[in-house]
Design a protein around this motif. Structure first.
Motif, short mmCIF file in Angstrom:
data_model
loop_
_atom_site.label_atom_id
_atom_site.label_comp_id
_atom_site.label_asym_id
_atom_site.label_seq_id
_atom_site.Cartn_x
_atom_site.Cartn_y
_atom_site.Cartn_z
N GLU A 55 20.21 -7.23 -4.61
CA GLU A 55 20.37 -5.73 -3.97
C GLU A 55 18.80 -4.88 -4.27
N THR A 56 17.75 -5.32 -4.86
CA THR A 56 16.85 -4.44 -5.01
C THR A 56 15.77 -4.56 -3.64
N ASP A 57 15.49 -3.48 -3.22
CA ASP A 57 15.37 -3.91 -2.33
C ASP A 57 13.19 -2.88 -2.08
N VAL A 58 12.67 -3.46 -2.21
CA VAL A 58 11.19 -2.92 -1.91
C VAL A 58 10.25 -2.96 -1.01
N ILE A 59 9.45 -1.93 -0.68
CA ILE A 59 8.50 -1.99 0.89
C ILE A 59 6.98 -1.91 -0.48
N VAL A 60 5.89 -2.65 0.52
CA VAL A 60 4.53 -2.49 -0.08
C VAL A 60 3.88 -2.96 1.14
N ALA A 61 3.39 -1.34 0.85
CA ALA A 61 1.80 -1.61 2.49
C ALA A 61 0.62 -1.20 1.97
N ALA A 62 -0.59 -1.79 2.66
CA ALA A 62 -1.64 -1.59 2.14
C ALA A 62 -2.04 -0.88 2.77
N LYS A 63 -3.21 -0.43 2.89
CA LYS A 63 -3.59 0.80 3.90
C LYS A 63 -5.05 0.35 3.54
N VAL A 64 -5.90 -0.58 3.62
CA VAL A 64 -7.75 -0.74 3.40
C VAL A 64 -8.41 0.59 4.46
N ASP A 65 -9.58 1.08 3.41
CA ASP A 65 -10.09 2.20 3.98
C ASP A 65 -11.69 1.90 3.15
N LEU A 66 -12.30 2.83 4.45
CA LEU A 66 -14.13 2.92 3.57
C LEU A 66 -14.34 3.85 2.51
N GLY A 67 -14.91 3.15 1.74
CA GLY A 67 -15.01 4.51 0.75
C GLY A 67 -16.39 3.93 -0.05
N VAL A 68 -17.21 5.22 -1.07
CA VAL A 68 -18.38 4.68 -1.80
C VAL A 68 -17.20 3.94 -3.27
N PRO A 69 -18.03 2.55 -3.48
CA PRO A 69 -18.73 1.52 -4.70
C PRO A 69 -18.43 3.13 -5.78
N LYS A 70 -17.55 2.55 -7.19
CA LYS A 70 -17.70 4.23 -7.70
C LYS A 70 -18.78 3.20 -8.79
N THR A 71 -19.16 4.60 -9.75
CA THR A 71 -20.81 3.88 -10.09
C THR A 71 -21.11 2.82 -11.43
N VAL A 135 -8.27 0.02 -1.30
CA VAL A 135 -7.04 -0.25 -0.50
C VAL A 135 -6.29 0.30 -1.18
N ASP A 136 -5.39 0.44 -0.67
CA ASP A 136 -3.96 2.03 -1.11
C ASP A 136 -2.86 0.96 -0.89
N VAL A 137 -2.88 0.19 -2.10
CA VAL A 137 -1.44 -0.11 -1.87
C VAL A 137 -0.12 1.18 -2.12
N ASP A 138 0.86 0.87 -1.13
CA ASP A 138 2.19 2.20 -1.56
C ASP A 138 3.44 1.66 -1.73
N ILE A 139 4.27 1.65 -2.69
CA ILE A 139 5.52 0.54 -2.89
C ILE A 139 6.20 1.51 -2.74
N LEU A 140 7.27 1.42 -2.16
CA LEU A 140 8.51 2.35 -2.02
C LEU A 140 9.94 1.20 -2.30
N VAL A 141 10.94 2.22 -3.12
CA VAL A 141 11.73 1.56 -3.94
C VAL A 141 13.22 1.98 -3.48
N LEU A 142 13.60 1.09 -2.11
CA LEU A 142 14.29 1.13 -1.32
C LEU A 142 16.08 1.59 -2.52
N GLN A 143 16.54 0.03 -3.00
CA GLN A 143 17.45 -0.07 -3.59
C GLN A 143 16.57 -0.88 -5.20
N CYS A 144 17.71 -0.14 -6.05
CA CYS A 144 17.67 -0.47 -7.09
C CYS A 144 18.34 -1.37 -7.53
N GLY A 145 18.25 -2.66 -7.89
CA GLY A 145 19.63 -3.41 -8.27
C GLY A 145 19.23 -4.60 -9.31
#
Lengths: 299, 244
Positions: A55-71, A135-145
């Motif tokens: 019953e645990t249902d999770v959606i994980v989506a990753a969006k890739v964007d261009l950016g500057v590396p940390k110093t 890479v921005d990883v977004d996690i959406l918890v739909l159902q927690c079992g």
């Protein structure tokens, strides 16, 4: 996590059953429930996965964007995590109710994937000091079992493993600065190497024994749990104590041994599944159904 | 630009004719048994999930100013951070979400038979997974299905769709690409009596075209009602078979 109300008799039954290695649903202490992983759930992300374990249902989506590396890390890209507990999982998550849980999970994931042993962040760098992938990883918890952290960790590994990173085919020079050029062919992409990425095994203690893949009822019978990160080769990447329980050194050592054994199996099944998914990447399902032949089961 | 073929060939950028709806799939009971009722509604690439909890005891936060003869209907809409092309960087509710939540609540209050469970609370939660145009109307359809799945007595189905007029052609079910180029009218009706309960228009439509757009919208709602009804029928047929 969403609370379940159990009577004293029910708790007693559950705890005694665990002591005899027979849980309420018939599993042994080391058995996982069955579930599945699906890709391409969200078509406007570079990688998306819907993972379900009972019953645990999770959606994980990753969006890739261009950016500057940390110093401090000029030749590495970054992976950011954001966890959102949807109120569809429980009325407790309405408004800001799910924020505390989301923060905890986010922190554990960030520290797991910040290590160079888990994932090679250098592969996300395009031009050192100038351009890198974020890479921005977004996690959406739909159902927690129950066992939310494990499922999320598996989902993140699957998502990063099937995420399509656009391929930079070269650089051109613009006013003396290098600018990456991306190939126009949408089928030219790279996958991230997640073969060393860990999976988290959460072990709540029910009575005097640790159980793997606890249900909501079993979690409400335990005062605390240990979240142990296990790499595919059996090495332990992290140990987090969550909740109010106290442990003796012997218990922690025993639980870590248990997690290492179980974690290796989970990693193997998940890696096989990710490989199969990569091969059938362009196939997407519309109606959510567990496919009989592709169902994943770990014991 | 993309709508240039509209008048001559009567074809839209994604290949549909002006009166054609996108592919619709809906499913009930997706969060069974944790939620009292749940449903998912997908139209084209717009995906929405709704869950209903209740009727249950009123939550302590609302207990102070709660009339024990009345029933509280609570509605919250949230959109996933990955739902639109521009990634939303925070999970906290913004103004738009709060406005949609309160609009959805008034639609639910309209269709749920009032005070049938006095002193209790019904929670309706809607989650937008992917937005490709027509998200508000998809939310209404998903919420209606979820209420039916929960067995909460409702007056009528609330169905909604988007419609517009461009290049002298009326179109139904606007996707995100078309939304950027023409006005979007969201229309929601009570399915059996055809009374309009939701009407929202963004951008401008010329006065004498408005009636045509409304008629188109109502016809589109009738098509959606047929699909929702079919989904409910299938679910209860399955239940009946499992009981026999």
């Amino acid at each position: 996590m969403a609370e379940v109300l159990l009577s004293e008799e029910e708790k007693y039954y559950l705890v005694l059953g665990v002591a005899q290695d027979i849980r309420v649903d018939g599993r042994s202490r080391l058995d996982y429930r069955s579930g599945d992983v699906e890709v391409n759930t969200v078509t406007n992300s570079h990688g998306s996965v819907r993972i379900r374990l009972a019953e645990t249902d999770v959606i994980v989506a990753a969006k890739v964007d261009l950016g500057v590396p940390k110093t401090v890390t000029p030749n590495q890209g970054t992976i950011n995590f954001l966890v959102d507990c949807s109120p569809t999982a429980s009325p407790d998550f309405e408004g800001r109710g799910g924020d505390q849980l989301a923060e905890t999970i986010c922190r554990i994931l960030s520290s797991t994937y910040a290590k160079s042993s888990s994932i090679n962040l250098k592969s996300l760098c395009i031009v050192p000091k100038e351009f890198c992938y974020i890479v921005d990883v977004d996690i959406l918890v739909l159902q927690c079992g129950g066992n939310l952290l494990d499922v999320i960790a598996m989902g993140v590994k699957a998502c990063l493993g099937t995420c399509e990173i656009p391929r930079a085919s070269g650089t051109r020079y613009d006013l003396g600065k290098p600018v990456p050029v991306f190939s126009r062919d949408e089928f030219q992409f790279d996958y991230l190497d997640v073969s060393k990425a860990p999976v988290i095994v959460t072990l709540p203690r029910v009575g005097r024994y640790f159980v793997v893949d606890a249900t909501l009822e079993e979690e409400s019978c335990s005062k605390g749990k240990l979240a142990i990160g296990v790499a595919p080769d059996g090495n332990i990447t992290s140990v987090d104590k969550l909740g109010k329980a106290c442990y003796q050194v012997r218990s922690i050592a025993a639980s870590v041994q248990m997690a290492a054994k179980v974690g290796v199996d989970v990693n193997k099944v998940l890696s096989d599944r990710i490989d199969k998914l990569k091969k059938s990447k362009l196939h997407s399902t519309k109606v959510w159904q567990a496919k009989q032949d592709d169902e994943m089961e770990v014991s | 630009m993309a709508l240039d073929d509209l008048w001559e060939q009567q074809i839209r950028p994604d290949g549909r004719t002006p009166h054609e709806l996108r592919n619709i799939t809906c499913q009930m009971g997706i969060f069974h048994p944790q939620a009292s009722g749940s449903a998912s509604f997908n139209i084209g690439n717009t995906k929405v999930m709704a869950a209903v909890y209740g009727p249950h005891e009123v939550r302590s936060s609302q207990k102070k100013h709660h009339n024990p003869d009345k029933m509280i209907i609570n509605c919250e809409y949230s959109s996933a951070t990955f739902s639109s092309n521009e990634r939303k960087s925070s999970t906290k509710a913004d103004r738009k979400s709060m406005e949609i939540s309160s609009n959805l609540r008034s639609v639910m209050e309209h269709i749920i038979i009032p005070d049938i469970f006095p002193g209790s609370q019904i929670d309706v939660y809607v989650e937008l997974l992917q937005d490709d145009g027509g998200s508000y109307s998809a939310c209404i359809n998903a919420a209606t299905l979820a209420l039916v799945d929960a067995g909460i007595p409702i007056r009528d189905y609330a169905v909604a769709i988007t419609a517009t007029m461009s290049h002298s052609v009326c179109m139904v079910d606007i996707n995100a690409q078309e939304r950027g180029q023409c006005a979007e009218l969201t229309i929601g009706v009570l399915a059996q009596s055809n009374e309009i309960i939701v009407l929202e228009l963004a951008n401008l439509v010329q006065n004498f075209y408005l009636k045509d757009v409304l008629d188109e919208g109502i016809k589109g709602c009738a098509a959606i009602y047929k699909i929702l009804e079919e989904a409910v029928r299938q679910k209860f047929n399955k239940m009946e078979q499992s009981l026999v």
